[in-house]
Design a protein around this motif. Structure first.
Motif, mmCIF file in Angstrom:
data_model
loop_
_atom_site.group_PDB
_atom_site.id
_atom_site.type_symbol
_atom_site.label_atom_id
_atom_site.label_comp_id
_atom_site.label_asym_id
_atom_site.label_seq_id
_atom_site.Cartn_x
_atom_site.Cartn_y
_atom_site.Cartn_z
ATOM 1 N N UNK A 80 0.816 -1.213 0.000
ATOM 2 C CA UNK A 80 0.000 0.000 0.000
ATOM 3 C C UNK A 80 0.850 1.263 0.000
ATOM 4 N N UNK A 81 2.140 1.152 0.260
ATOM 5 C CA UNK A 81 3.011 2.325 0.334
ATOM 6 C C UNK A 81 3.145 2.957 -1.049
ATOM 7 N N UNK A 82 2.616 4.172 -1.205
ATOM 8 C CA UNK A 82 2.681 4.941 -2.457
ATOM 9 C C UNK A 82 2.106 4.165 -3.649
ATOM 10 N N UNK A 83 1.160 3.290 -3.383
ATOM 11 C CA UNK A 83 0.603 2.478 -4.469
ATOM 12 C C UNK A 83 -0.168 3.343 -5.466
ATOM 13 N N UNK A 142 8.743 7.650 -8.593
ATOM 14 C CA UNK A 142 8.958 8.131 -7.239
ATOM 15 C C UNK A 142 10.053 7.376 -6.500
ATOM 16 N N UNK A 143 10.111 6.066 -6.669
ATOM 17 C CA UNK A 143 10.995 5.232 -5.865
ATOM 18 C C UNK A 143 12.387 5.157 -6.468
ATOM 19 N N UNK A 179 12.282 7.452 3.776
ATOM 20 C CA UNK A 179 11.073 6.863 4.352
ATOM 21 C C UNK A 179 11.062 5.355 4.133
ATOM 22 N N UNK A 180 11.390 4.942 2.930
ATOM 23 C CA UNK A 180 11.337 3.516 2.583
ATOM 24 C C UNK A 180 12.297 2.705 3.452
ATOM 25 N N UNK A 229 1.070 10.399 6.451
ATOM 26 C CA UNK A 229 0.510 9.212 7.099
ATOM 27 C C UNK A 229 1.617 8.274 7.580
ATOM 28 N N UNK A 230 2.627 8.078 6.762
ATOM 29 C CA UNK A 230 3.725 7.205 7.163
ATOM 30 C C UNK A 230 4.577 7.829 8.259
#
Length: 375
Positions: free
Chosen positions: A5-8, A21-22, A97-98, A207-208
């Motif tokens: 769900x992270x940045x999905x 993004x990643x 963050x990741x 949120x994270x």
């Protein structure tokens, strides 16, 4: 493995915009032409809207309509411009963050907290994007609806376009009208896509960040180890995690601060204009568009206010977690750690505010209306 769900949803939107993004993606710009076309569609349409406002400067309804469109275009260009200017910084922040989330999700409680907050983020982002898309669709469909109504009333269709603008050609000809209409649709897409991308990215990161603050609180409540050495190591880990969260919050606020400032200034003007437009177009087909657009503007402000308030609240709750922890047992074991807890509580009171230079993005900013008392 970090939750899927992270940045999905955000990754899908940014890929449509032509960006990644990643950091683990092989190509940083998959389709740069999409980004260029998006910017050009808005930048080329903006002079047409400004010319419409200048031509109808003495007509309040037409002038406010063009002002509303100009503000939307300028805000979208501001968001995509700031993001592209700091594109590498944003990707670096997401990578940080990741890494931290990947480390904390190995812990069972951390996995539950991160998964819960990411599910909530995806729900909020999907709801917001649907609301914004509905506003754009209503704008694009309003023109054919108005032409259909005028055709049934007068027997001749009157050319009508979604957004106020002037053109160097006659739109009574069907081919010219189709070109103008497609230009309007492209401009609407060029506004909606970067706006949704940047706003939902802010929602996901905040949120994270709130999830990481919650994890630090939970670890603070359970720092007591089986030995003084283990207790000391647990506290060091908790303080390091909280410091990492504060550093992430400071970086996030630094990158989004100009966008938050521009968002609130534009939204304040938007709501003033939209209130007039709603009252002027009561019981008219255009009211559907203005109602949807008002909901989208309120959704924009709400995302920044509620997410910013959540981050600041969770960061301040770390001090309450220290108070509710087993700190009394440290008074005899290690007095230096007790002093460290006092300092940490004092720091937690400051929180991690998200602001737009002159104001904080929180619930009070959203709902509070200050009235100066009469002397």
């Amino acid at each position: 493995m970090l939750t899927d769900k992270f940045l999905r949803l955000q990754s899908v939107f940014f890929r449509l915009l032509g960006l990644e993004l990643l950091q683990h993606q092989d190509v940083s710009h998959r389709y740069p032409r999409r980004t260029i076309c998006c910017i050009l569609s808005v930048a080329s349409f903006l002079p047409l809207t400004m010319a419409f406002g200048i031509r109808n400067i003495h007509d309040v309804e037409q002038l406010t309509d063009s002002l509303c469109s100009v503000l939307v275009d300028l805000l979208a260009l501001c968001k995509i411009g700031c993001f592209l200017w700091q594109y590498k910084d944003f990707r670096s922040l997401i990578h940080r963050f990741h890494i931290i989330l990947q480390r904390e999700i190995q812990w069972t409680v951390g996995q539950l907290i991160i998964s819960k907050l990411n599910r909530r983020d995806q729900f909020v982002s999907a709801l917001y994007s649907n609301c914004f898309v509905a506003a754009g669709l209503s704008a694009c469909l309003m023109s054919p609806l108005s032409m259909w109504v005028s055709y049934h009333r007068s027997g001749q269709p009157q050319p009508d376009l979604p957004f106020p603008s002037v053109y160097p050609w006659d739109n009574t000809h069907i081919l010219n009208y189709l070109i103008s209409y497609m230009w309007n649709v492209c401009a609407a897409l060029g506004v909606a896509l970067p706006t949704v991308c940047v706003d939902t990215l802010f929602s996901s990161l905040t949120h994270n960040l709130s999830a990481l603050f919650k994890i630090s609180q939970h670890k603070m409540l359970n720092f007591k180890g089986r030995s003084p050495r283990e207790t000391h190591e647990n506290l060091v880990h908790v303080f390091q995690l909280y410091d990492e969260c504060l550093d992430l919050g400071h970086s996030l606020n630094g990158y989004f601060r100009p966008l938050i400032f521009a968002q609130f200034v534009a939204s304040s003007l938007h709501l003033c204009v939209l209130c007039y437009q709603l009252s002027a177009n009561l019981l008219q087909p255009a009211m559907l568009f203005y109602a949807a657009f008002t909901a989208a503007i309120l959704g924009q402000v709400s995302i920044y206010c509620f997410c910013g308030s959540s981050v600041n609240t969770e960061s301040q709750r770390f001090g309450q977690a220290i108070y509710e922890s087993h700190w009394t047992s440290l008074m005899e074991e290690n007095s230096q750690l007790v002093r460290s807890l006092k300092i940490a509580m004092m720091r937690a009171r400051r929180g991690c505010p998200i602001d737009g230079y002159f104001f904080e993005a929180n619930r009070q900013t959203l709902v509070m209306v200050r009235i100066k008392p009469r002397k």
